[in-house]
Write a protein that holds these residues in place. Structure first.
Motif, PDB file in Angstrom:
ATOM      1  N   PRO A   1       4.547  12.660  -2.180  1.00 40.56           N
ATOM      2  CA  PRO A   1       5.652  11.972  -1.513  1.00 40.56           C
ATOM      3  C   PRO A   1       6.217  10.787  -2.304  1.00 40.56           C
ATOM      4  O   PRO A   1       7.435  10.612  -2.368  1.00 40.56           O
ATOM      5  N   ASN A   2       5.350   9.981  -2.911  1.00 38.04           N
ATOM      6  CA  ASN A   2       5.849   8.808  -3.629  1.00 38.04           C
ATOM      7  C   ASN A   2       6.562   9.186  -4.921  1.00 38.04           C
ATOM      8  O   ASN A   2       7.557   8.560  -5.299  1.00 38.04           O
TER       9      ASN A   2
ATOM     10  N   GLY B   1       8.719   2.701   0.011  1.00 37.68           N
ATOM     11  CA  GLY B   1       7.641   3.065  -0.900  1.00 37.68           C
ATOM     12  C   GLY B   1       6.277   2.783  -0.312  1.00 37.68           C
ATOM     13  O   GLY B   1       5.351   3.599  -0.412  1.00 37.68           O
ATOM     14  N   PHE B   2       6.154   1.617   0.345  1.00 41.47           N
ATOM     15  CA  PHE B   2       4.880   1.224   0.944  1.00 41.47           C
ATOM     16  C   PHE B   2       4.485   2.187   2.065  1.00 41.47           C
ATOM     17  O   PHE B   2       3.356   2.690   2.116  1.00 41.47           O
ATOM     18  N   LEU B   3       5.424   2.457   2.961  1.00 40.50           N
ATOM     19  CA  LEU B   3       5.136   3.326   4.104  1.00 40.50           C
ATOM     20  C   LEU B   3       4.868   4.760   3.667  1.00 40.50           C
ATOM     21  O   LEU B   3       4.066   5.464   4.286  1.00 40.50           O
ATOM     22  N   SER B   4       5.517   5.197   2.597  1.00 43.94           N
ATOM     23  CA  SER B   4       5.300   6.550   2.095  1.00 43.94           C
ATOM     24  C   SER B   4       3.851   6.750   1.668  1.00 43.94           C
ATOM     25  O   SER B   4       3.292   7.846   1.819  1.00 43.94           O
ATOM     26  N   SER B   5       3.238   5.698   1.137  1.00 41.52           N
ATOM     27  CA  SER B   5       1.846   5.810   0.675  1.00 41.52           C
ATOM     28  C   SER B   5       0.846   5.593   1.808  1.00 41.52           C
ATOM     29  O   SER B   5      -0.101   6.357   1.964  1.00 41.52           O
ATOM     30  N   VAL B   6       1.047   4.550   2.632  1.00 40.47           N
ATOM     31  CA  VAL B   6       0.027   4.207   3.630  1.00 40.47           C
ATOM     32  C   VAL B   6       0.062   5.097   4.876  1.00 40.47           C
ATOM     33  O   VAL B   6      -0.918   5.139   5.632  1.00 40.47           O
ATOM     34  N   THR B   7       1.175   5.793   5.117  1.00 40.56           N
ATOM     35  CA  THR B   7       1.252   6.640   6.313  1.00 40.56           C
ATOM     36  C   THR B   7       0.859   8.083   6.026  1.00 40.56           C
ATOM     37  O   THR B   7       0.903   8.928   6.926  1.00 40.56           O
ATOM     38  N   ASN B   8       0.473   8.365   4.786  1.00 43.46           N
ATOM     39  CA  ASN B   8       0.051   9.717   4.437  1.00 43.46           C
ATOM     40  C   ASN B   8      -1.474   9.804   4.544  1.00 43.46           C
ATOM     41  O   ASN B   8      -2.185   9.257   3.690  1.00 43.46           O
TER      42      ASN B   8
ATOM     43  N   ILE C   1       4.183   2.703 -14.377  1.00 40.76           N
ATOM     44  CA  ILE C   1       4.795   3.268 -15.589  1.00 40.76           C
ATOM     45  C   ILE C   1       5.243   4.708 -15.331  1.00 40.76           C
ATOM     46  O   ILE C   1       6.379   5.089 -15.680  1.00 40.76           O
ATOM     47  N   THR C   2       4.367   5.507 -14.722  1.00 38.64           N
ATOM     48  CA  THR C   2       4.685   6.917 -14.486  1.00 38.64           C
ATOM     49  C   THR C   2       5.883   7.077 -13.570  1.00 38.64           C
ATOM     50  O   THR C   2       6.825   7.833 -13.870  1.00 38.64           O
ATOM     51  N   GLU C   3       5.891   6.364 -12.442  1.00 38.04           N
ATOM     52  CA  GLU C   3       6.990   6.527 -11.492  1.00 38.04           C
ATOM     53  C   GLU C   3       8.292   5.939 -12.035  1.00 38.04           C
ATOM     54  O   GLU C   3       9.379   6.441 -11.720  1.00 38.04           O
ATOM     55  N   TYR C   4       8.204   4.897 -12.858  1.00 35.06           N
ATOM     56  CA  TYR C   4       9.431   4.363 -13.463  1.00 35.06           C
ATOM     57  C   TYR C   4      10.026   5.380 -14.441  1.00 35.06           C
ATOM     58  O   TYR C   4      11.251   5.549 -14.501  1.00 35.06           O
TER      59      TYR C   4
END
Length: 203
Positions: free
Chosen positions: A22-23, A116-123, A161-164
């Motif tokens: 998701p992220n 971005g924060f919610l995409s990670s913590v709500t999964n 680095i990867t996501e950028y």
């Protein structure tokens, strides 16, 4: 943390960061829609979320360590099985097909950070993954806090680095993924299967 263990963690973290999730898809979408410079807010939000979940996972594991080292060994074995399961799921998953809008909306930096924060913590799969992933690298020979700091900083740098890079190359990556997405999923899935098999044996 020994240098060999850290290098294994670096390789595994890179594999995790480039795997479809998701992220990564959010960074891809925001990169194409808002540009990479603004998307750094999305990426930072996701990284803070991941680091928070890493802390919950590691210090929960710390409670297990205080109870029994044998339980940690069991946790590592179960974690290896779960990583293999995730690898098989990823191997069998269909190619990513993400349609993106080129119309840049007026979205605030704080809103992108929150997404971005919610995409990670709500999964819930993220918490399960880290609960399986992190014990493979934990040792009882050094401070759990120090190990957390090293792993969290390492993972955060790799993730940013990867996501950028994903956000910067969004318009090029999207058609590429539509062509070779199935093979890409198989490579990432194979990597997770390999990690799930090798790391518990290396404990």
């Amino acid at each position: 943390m020994e240098i060999n263990t850290w290098l294994l963690f670096v390789v595994a973290s890179i594999g995790l960061s480039i795997s479809p999730g998701p992220n990564g898809l959010l960074a891809l979408a925001h990169g194409a829609t808002h540009g990479p410079r603004k998307t750094i807010n999305t990426i930072l939000g996701g990284t803070v979320g991941f680091t928070s979940i890493m802390a919950l996972s590691m210090f929960g594991i710390g409670a297990v360590l205080q109870t029994s080292i044998g339980l940690l060994i069991v946790l590592k074995l179960l974690g290896g099985v779960y990583l293999i399961f995730l690898g098989i799921q990823l191997w069998l998953s269909p190619p990513i097909n993400l349609k993106l809008s080129k119309n840049s909306a007026l979205v605030s930096k704080s809103s992108m950070f929150k997404q971005g924060f919610l995409s990670s913590v709500t999964n819930p799969k993220v918490l399960l993954f880290f609960a399986a992933f992190l014990p493979q690298f934990i040792t009882t020979k050094s401070s759990l806090v120090l190990q957390f700091i090293i792993m969290a900083l390492t993972f955060a740098v790799i993730e940013i680095i990867t996501e950028y890079l994903i956000a910067s190359m969004a318009n090029r990556l999207r058609p590429w993924l539509s062509k070779v997405g199935k093979r890409f999923n198989q490579v990432c899935g194979g990597a997770f299967i390999g990690i799930g098999v090798a790391l518990p044996l290396n404990s």
